[in-house]
Design a protein around this motif. Structure first.
Motif, PDB file in Angstrom:
ATOM      1  N   GLU A 207       0.813  -1.214   0.000  1.00 54.66           N
ATOM      2  CA  GLU A 207       0.000   0.000   0.000  1.00 54.66           C
ATOM      3  C   GLU A 207       0.849   1.268   0.000  1.00 54.66           C
ATOM      4  OE1 GLU A 207      -3.869   1.535  -0.261  1.00 54.66           O
ATOM      5  OE2 GLU A 207      -3.236  -0.560  -0.215  1.00 54.66           O
ATOM      6  N   TYR A 208       1.980   1.252   0.742  1.00 56.95           N
ATOM      7  CA  TYR A 208       2.758   2.480   0.922  1.00 56.95           C
ATOM      8  C   TYR A 208       4.242   2.364   0.565  1.00 56.95           C
ATOM      9  CZ  TYR A 208      -1.279   4.538   3.221  1.00 56.95           C
ATOM     10  OH  TYR A 208      -2.526   5.025   3.481  1.00 56.95           O
ATOM     11  N   GLY A 209       4.727   1.162   0.339  1.00 54.97           N
ATOM     12  CA  GLY A 209       6.118   1.011  -0.086  1.00 54.97           C
ATOM     13  C   GLY A 209       7.141   1.021   1.034  1.00 54.97           C
ATOM     14  N   VAL A 210       6.688   1.110   2.288  1.00 52.79           N
ATOM     15  CA  VAL A 210       7.599   1.057   3.441  1.00 52.79           C
ATOM     16  C   VAL A 210       7.041   0.061   4.449  1.00 52.79           C
ATOM     17  CG1 VAL A 210       8.314   3.457   3.148  1.00 52.79           C
ATOM     18  CG2 VAL A 210       6.419   2.925   4.683  1.00 52.79           C
ATOM     19  N   THR A 211       7.872  -0.330   5.416  1.00 47.93           N
ATOM     20  CA  THR A 211       7.416  -1.241   6.458  1.00 47.93           C
ATOM     21  C   THR A 211       6.756  -0.449   7.585  1.00 47.93           C
ATOM     22  OG1 THR A 211       9.521  -1.121   7.663  1.00 47.93           O
ATOM     23  CG2 THR A 211       9.314  -2.825   5.946  1.00 47.93           C
ATOM     24  N   PRO A 212       5.876  -1.083   8.362  1.00 52.60           N
ATOM     25  CA  PRO A 212       5.261  -0.373   9.496  1.00 52.60           C
ATOM     26  C   PRO A 212       6.298   0.092  10.514  1.00 52.60           C
ATOM     27  CG  PRO A 212       4.721  -2.732   9.533  1.00 52.60           C
ATOM     28  CD  PRO A 212       5.324  -2.440   8.200  1.00 52.60           C
ATOM     29  N   SER A 213       7.366  -0.692  10.693  1.00 53.64           N
ATOM     30  CA  SER A 213       8.417  -0.309  11.649  1.00 53.64           C
ATOM     31  C   SER A 213       9.087   0.995  11.229  1.00 53.64           C
ATOM     32  CB  SER A 213       9.466  -1.422  11.750  1.00 53.64           C
ATOM     33  OG  SER A 213       8.890  -2.621  12.212  1.00 53.64           O
ATOM     34  N   TYR A 214       9.346   1.142   9.934  1.00 54.22           N
ATOM     35  CA  TYR A 214       9.975   2.366   9.428  1.00 54.22           C
ATOM     36  C   TYR A 214       9.040   3.557   9.630  1.00 54.22           C
ATOM     37  CZ  TYR A 214      12.037   5.749   6.209  1.00 54.22           C
ATOM     38  OH  TYR A 214      12.569   6.900   5.669  1.00 54.22           O
ATOM     39  N   PHE A 215       7.762   3.367   9.326  1.00 51.70           N
ATOM     40  CA  PHE A 215       6.778   4.445   9.478  1.00 51.70           C
ATOM     41  C   PHE A 215       6.686   4.894  10.937  1.00 51.70           C
ATOM     42  CE2 PHE A 215       2.178   5.679   9.940  1.00 51.70           C
ATOM     43  CZ  PHE A 215       2.292   6.893   9.284  1.00 51.70           C
ATOM     44  N   ILE A 216       6.632   3.923  11.854  1.00 48.28           N
ATOM     45  CA  ILE A 216       6.548   4.239  13.286  1.00 48.28           C
ATOM     46  C   ILE A 216       7.802   4.982  13.747  1.00 48.28           C
ATOM     47  CG2 ILE A 216       6.499   3.221  15.599  1.00 48.28           C
ATOM     48  CD1 ILE A 216       4.783   0.950  14.375  1.00 48.28           C
ATOM     49  N   GLU A 217       8.955   4.519  13.295  1.00 41.65           N
ATOM     50  CA  GLU A 217      10.220   5.159  13.670  1.00 41.65           C
ATOM     51  C   GLU A 217      10.263   6.616  13.209  1.00 41.65           C
ATOM     52  OE1 GLU A 217      15.009   4.767  12.683  1.00 41.65           O
ATOM     53  OE2 GLU A 217      13.623   3.177  12.087  1.00 41.65           O
ATOM     54  N   LYS A 218       9.833   6.868  11.982  1.00 39.23           N
ATOM     55  CA  LYS A 218       9.837   8.242  11.449  1.00 39.23           C
ATOM     56  C   LYS A 218       8.842   9.125  12.207  1.00 39.23           C
ATOM     57  CE  LYS A 218      11.756   9.590   8.306  1.00 39.23           C
ATOM     58  NZ  LYS A 218      13.065  10.272   8.197  1.00 39.23           N
ATOM     59  N   LEU A 219       7.700   8.558  12.581  1.00 36.76           N
ATOM     60  CA  LEU A 219       6.720   9.324  13.355  1.00 36.76           C
ATOM     61  C   LEU A 219       7.282   9.712  14.720  1.00 36.76           C
ATOM     62  CD1 LEU A 219       3.369   7.413  12.607  1.00 36.76           C
ATOM     63  CD2 LEU A 219       4.017   9.687  11.805  1.00 36.76           C
ATOM     64  N   LYS A 220       8.005   8.787  15.347  1.00 32.96           N
ATOM     65  CA  LYS A 220       8.606   9.071  16.658  1.00 32.96           C
ATOM     66  C   LYS A 220       9.667  10.160  16.554  1.00 32.96           C
ATOM     67  CE  LYS A 220       7.880   4.569  18.875  1.00 32.96           C
ATOM     68  NZ  LYS A 220       8.534   3.365  19.454  1.00 32.96           N
ATOM     69  N   VAL A 221      10.489  10.080  15.506  1.00 25.43           N
ATOM     70  CA  VAL A 221      11.522  11.104  15.289  1.00 25.43           C
ATOM     71  C   VAL A 221      10.866  12.457  15.055  1.00 25.43           C
ATOM     72  CG1 VAL A 221      13.338  11.886  13.716  1.00 25.43           C
ATOM     73  CG2 VAL A 221      13.233   9.488  14.402  1.00 25.43           C
ATOM     74  N   SER A 222       9.819  12.465  14.241  1.00 22.52           N
ATOM     75  CA  SER A 222       9.109  13.713  13.954  1.00 22.52           C
ATOM     76  C   SER A 222       8.489  14.294  15.225  1.00 22.52           C
ATOM     77  CB  SER A 222       8.013  13.446  12.912  1.00 22.52           C
ATOM     78  OG  SER A 222       7.295  14.625  12.627  1.00 22.52           O
ATOM     79  N   GLU A 223       7.949  13.426  16.067  1.00 25.18           N
ATOM     80  CA  GLU A 223       7.349  13.870  17.331  1.00 25.18           C
ATOM     81  C   GLU A 223       8.404  14.489  18.244  1.00 25.18           C
ATOM     82  OE1 GLU A 223       4.651  12.019  21.000  1.00 25.18           O
ATOM     83  OE2 GLU A 223       5.720  10.702  19.618  1.00 25.18           O
ATOM     84  N   GLN A 224       9.570  13.856  18.324  1.00 32.12           N
ATOM     85  CA  GLN A 224      10.658  14.376  19.164  1.00 32.12           C
ATOM     86  C   GLN A 224      11.149  15.731  18.662  1.00 32.12           C
ATOM     87  OE1 GLN A 224      13.570  11.260  19.132  1.00 32.12           O
ATOM     88  NE2 GLN A 224      12.451   9.943  20.533  1.00 32.12           N
ATOM     89  N   LEU A 225      11.245  15.864  17.342  1.00 35.74           N
ATOM     90  CA  LEU A 225      11.682  17.142  16.761  1.00 35.74           C
ATOM     91  C   LEU A 225      10.676  18.240  17.046  1.00 35.74           C
ATOM     92  CD1 LEU A 225      13.082  15.949  13.291  1.00 35.74           C
ATOM     93  CD2 LEU A 225      14.393  16.757  15.258  1.00 35.74           C
ATOM     94  N   ASN A 226       9.394  17.904  16.972  1.00 37.22           N
ATOM     95  CA  ASN A 226       8.351  18.893  17.262  1.00 37.22           C
ATOM     96  C   ASN A 226       8.390  19.338  18.728  1.00 37.22           C
ATOM     97  OD1 ASN A 226       7.332  18.890  14.651  1.00 37.22           O
ATOM     98  ND2 ASN A 226       5.865  17.253  15.057  1.00 37.22           N
ATOM     99  N   LYS A 227       8.622  18.373  19.633  1.00 38.91           N
ATOM    100  CA  LYS A 227       8.712  18.711  21.054  1.00 38.91           C
ATOM    101  C   LYS A 227       9.924  19.592  21.321  1.00 38.91           C
ATOM    102  CE  LYS A 227       6.360  14.637  22.960  1.00 38.91           C
ATOM    103  NZ  LYS A 227       6.516  13.397  23.774  1.00 38.91           N
ATOM    104  N   ALA A 228      11.047  19.276  20.663  1.00 41.77           N
ATOM    105  CA  ALA A 228      12.258  20.071  20.845  1.00 41.77           C
ATOM    106  C   ALA A 228      12.055  21.489  20.310  1.00 41.77           C
ATOM    107  CB  ALA A 228      13.426  19.392  20.123  1.00 41.77           C
ATOM    108  N   HIS A 229      11.345  21.573  19.197  1.00 42.22           N
ATOM    109  CA  HIS A 229      11.088  22.896  18.586  1.00 42.22           C
ATOM    110  C   HIS A 229      10.188  23.741  19.487  1.00 42.22           C
ATOM    111  CE1 HIS A 229      10.495  25.875  15.452  1.00 42.22           C
ATOM    112  NE2 HIS A 229       9.182  25.760  15.602  1.00 42.22           N
ATOM    113  N   ILE A 230       9.175  23.081  20.088  1.00 40.30           N
ATOM    114  CA  ILE A 230       8.256  23.796  20.968  1.00 40.30           C
ATOM    115  C   ILE A 230       8.965  24.279  22.221  1.00 40.30           C
ATOM    116  CG2 ILE A 230       6.216  23.534  22.441  1.00 40.30           C
ATOM    117  CD1 ILE A 230       5.113  21.582  20.330  1.00 40.30           C
TER     118      ILE A 230
END
Length: 232
Positions: A207-230
């Motif tokens: 459906e998306y060309g990536v594994t669920p583990s990769y998607f979850i990992e990127k979401l976590k990194v994005s969340e951490q970056l957003n918290k650091a930015h805030i």
């Protein structure tokens, strides 16, 4: 006889020394050549190692770049799904008239599209026993009409259609609810109606060309970056 014996022994000793010296020279020369060859081999091995490392790094970067691009496409799809949730009935009917192998009455097409929309909103596709026959019975239609409508509208067969709905469901959950990112893959498989872990991974990647583990990992990194930015 004593002199003869002494002379003979001297000759033998000299011959032995000459032979030993020759052998030593040959061995020494062989050692030098071996050392040179060893140095060449080490140099060649080192060069090959560097080349392989560079090639591996290039492929790794390219792979990561492609995966990140697919991740961004996923986020775009998630957001666009929210904006474009309505079904274009007239376009589907037109496609049915031009591309469909089965002629379906216009009122039947409209009715089925409306029922499919309600089916997707009800999340009944998460049932493990969801099948073409089961869905056709629930929508009061036959499997031929239902299969044709799904093929025309979604460009998929029934199995890929159901799996796509399930994957979109869990992708939305992972994207919108951080607690889902802490669940194990097996839990996500069970919650989404998939029978096996293998089928879930294959459907996700299809459906998306990536594994669920990769998607979850990127979401976590994005969340951490957003918290650091805030925080800054």
């Amino acid at each position: 006889m004593d002199k003869y014996t002494s002379l003979k022994d001297s000759i033998r000793f000299m011959e032995k020394n000459a032979t030993d010296n020759t052998v030593k020279k040959i061995v020494k020369q062989s050692d030098k050549e071996h050392q040179k060859n060893s140095k060449k081999q080490w140099i060649i091995t080192g060069v090959l190692a560097v080349v392989i490392s560079i090639i591996t790094l290039i492929f790794w970067r390219r792979k990561n770049k492609n995966l990140h691009k697919k991740y961004e496409e996923m986020i775009s799809k998630i957001n666009s799904r929210k904006e474009n949730s309505s079904i274009k009935s007239l376009e589907i009917i037109r496609n049915n008239e031009t591309k469909g192998s089965i002629r379906i009455p216009e009122d039947t097409v409209k009715s089925l599209l409306e029922k499919l929309e309600k089916f997707e909103a009800s999340e009944k596709y998460l049932r493990k026993d969801a099948s073409l026959t089961w869905l056709a019975n629930n929508l009061n239609t036959n499997t031929k009409y239902l299969s044709e409508i799904i093929k025309i509208e979604k460009g998929k067969n029934f199995s890929n259609y159901i799996n796509g709905l399930r994957i979109n469901f869990i992708v939305d959950k992972l994207y919108n609810d951080p607690k889902y990112r802490e669940y194990k893959i097996n839990h996500l498989v069970e919650e989404n109606g998939f029978v096996t872990h293998k089928v879930f991974l294959a459907a996700f990647k299809n459906e998306y060309g990536v594994t669920p583990s990769y998607f979850i990992e990127k979401l976590k990194v994005s969340e951490q970056l957003n918290k650091a930015h805030i925080s800054t």
